[in-house]
Scaffold this motif. Structure first.
Motif, short mmCIF file in Angstrom:
data_model
loop_
_atom_site.label_atom_id
_atom_site.label_comp_id
_atom_site.label_asym_id
_atom_site.label_seq_id
_atom_site.Cartn_x
_atom_site.Cartn_y
_atom_site.Cartn_z
N LEU A 14 0.83 -1.21 0.00
CA LEU A 14 0.00 0.00 0.00
C LEU A 14 0.87 1.25 0.00
O LEU A 14 0.57 2.21 -0.72
N LEU A 15 1.92 1.25 0.80
CA LEU A 15 2.83 2.40 0.82
C LEU A 15 3.43 2.63 -0.57
O LEU A 15 3.46 3.76 -1.06
N GLU A 16 3.83 1.57 -1.22
CA GLU A 16 4.38 1.67 -2.58
C GLU A 16 3.34 2.24 -3.54
O GLU A 16 3.65 3.12 -4.36
N LEU A 17 2.10 1.77 -3.45
CA LEU A 17 1.04 2.27 -4.33
C LEU A 17 0.73 3.74 -4.05
O LEU A 17 0.50 4.51 -4.97
N ILE A 18 0.74 4.12 -2.78
CA ILE A 18 0.50 5.52 -2.41
C ILE A 18 1.60 6.40 -3.00
O ILE A 18 1.34 7.51 -3.50
N GLU A 19 2.85 5.92 -2.97
CA GLU A 19 3.95 6.68 -3.57
C GLU A 19 3.74 6.84 -5.07
O GLU A 19 3.95 7.92 -5.62
N HIS A 20 3.29 5.78 -5.74
CA HIS A 20 2.99 5.87 -7.18
C HIS A 20 1.84 6.83 -7.44
O HIS A 20 1.87 7.59 -8.41
N LYS A 34 4.87 16.33 -0.37
CA LYS A 34 5.54 15.08 -0.09
C LYS A 34 4.60 14.22 0.75
O LYS A 34 3.81 14.75 1.53
N ILE A 35 4.69 12.91 0.58
CA ILE A 35 3.89 12.04 1.44
C ILE A 35 4.67 11.82 2.74
O ILE A 35 5.91 11.79 2.75
N SER A 36 3.96 11.71 3.83
CA SER A 36 4.62 11.49 5.12
C SER A 36 4.15 10.21 5.80
O SER A 36 4.53 9.95 6.93
N THR A 37 3.33 9.43 5.10
CA THR A 37 2.88 8.19 5.71
C THR A 37 4.02 7.17 5.69
O THR A 37 5.02 7.33 4.99
N THR A 38 3.86 6.16 6.51
CA THR A 38 4.85 5.08 6.62
C THR A 38 4.10 3.75 6.69
O THR A 38 2.88 3.73 6.89
N LYS A 39 4.84 2.68 6.56
CA LYS A 39 4.25 1.35 6.70
C LYS A 39 3.59 1.23 8.08
O LYS A 39 2.47 0.71 8.20
N GLU A 40 4.25 1.73 9.10
CA GLU A 40 3.72 1.65 10.47
C GLU A 40 2.43 2.45 10.62
O GLU A 40 1.49 2.00 11.27
N LYS A 41 2.39 3.64 10.02
CA LYS A 41 1.16 4.44 10.08
C LYS A 41 0.02 3.73 9.36
O LYS A 41 -1.12 3.73 9.83
N THR A 45 -3.40 2.78 11.15
CA THR A 45 -4.62 3.52 10.81
C THR A 45 -5.59 2.75 9.93
O THR A 45 -6.78 3.04 9.93
N LEU A 46 -5.09 1.76 9.19
CA LEU A 46 -5.98 0.96 8.34
C LEU A 46 -6.29 -0.40 8.94
O LEU A 46 -7.33 -0.99 8.63
N PHE A 47 -5.39 -0.90 9.79
CA PHE A 47 -5.56 -2.27 10.29
C PHE A 47 -5.50 -2.37 11.81
O PHE A 47 -5.44 -3.46 12.35
N GLY A 48 -5.54 -1.23 12.50
CA GLY A 48 -5.52 -1.23 13.96
C GLY A 48 -6.90 -1.49 14.54
O GLY A 48 -7.84 -1.88 13.83
#
Length: 157
Positions: A14-20, A34-41, A45-48
């Motif tokens: 998902l992070l890779e797709l968001i970057e694309h 710039k995007i500031s999300t991370t794998k951890e975020k 936020t999506l799977f917590g």
């Protein structure tokens, strides 16, 4: 071709797709930051415990080649939920093959299961190919913000 709900183990993809998606939006003058999300975020936020958004992944020959990221909204005046589609992306070499429509119809199925009144989103004023695509699905331009269209795809009347 397969569409499925994203799982926690898909956070890196998902992070890779968001970057694309950010790169694509920059090319369409729809985003310049710039995007500031991370794998951890994304994991939090999506799977917590309280998912704030959801994602559908499009797979072609077992590889993820697109996604739709969305969240639910609620109108107190109408007493109805709706969906805001934040991101929709099909990777370049897979565009114009009907995959975007498959992803949108999968999102529509999710909306219908949840008794959603409509799906809304916006698009870059310069992405006229996308505007035509959305209109072919049955979406209407609900309003304009300067040159930026805001789309609405009603699930029922």
């Amino acid at each position: 071709m397969n569409v499925r709900k994203a799982l926690k183990q898909d956070a890196s993809k998902l992070l890779e797709l968001i970057e694309h998606k950010a790169e694509f939006d920059r090319s369409m003058k729809g985003f310049n930051g710039k995007i500031s999300t991370t794998k951890e975020k994304i994991e939090r936020t999506l799977f917590g415990e309280y998912p704030f958004a959801h994602a559908l992944l499009l797979e072609v020959d077992g590889n993820v080649e697109g996604f739709a990221l969305f969240h639910y909204r609620y109108s107190s005046f109408r007493g109805e939920p709706s969906i805001w589609l934040d991101d929709l992306l099909i990777m370049g070499e897979h565009r114009s093959k009907g995959y975007g429509a498959k992803l949108m119809y999968a999102l529509k199925t999710e909306a219908e299961k949840s008794l959603i009144s409509h799906i809304s989103w916006t698009a870059s004023p310069y992405n006229t190919k996308a505007h035509d695509f959305y209109k072919k699905l049955g979406a209407e331009v609900e309003r304009m913000d300067a040159q930026r269209p805001y789309f609405r795809w009603a699930m029922y009347d």
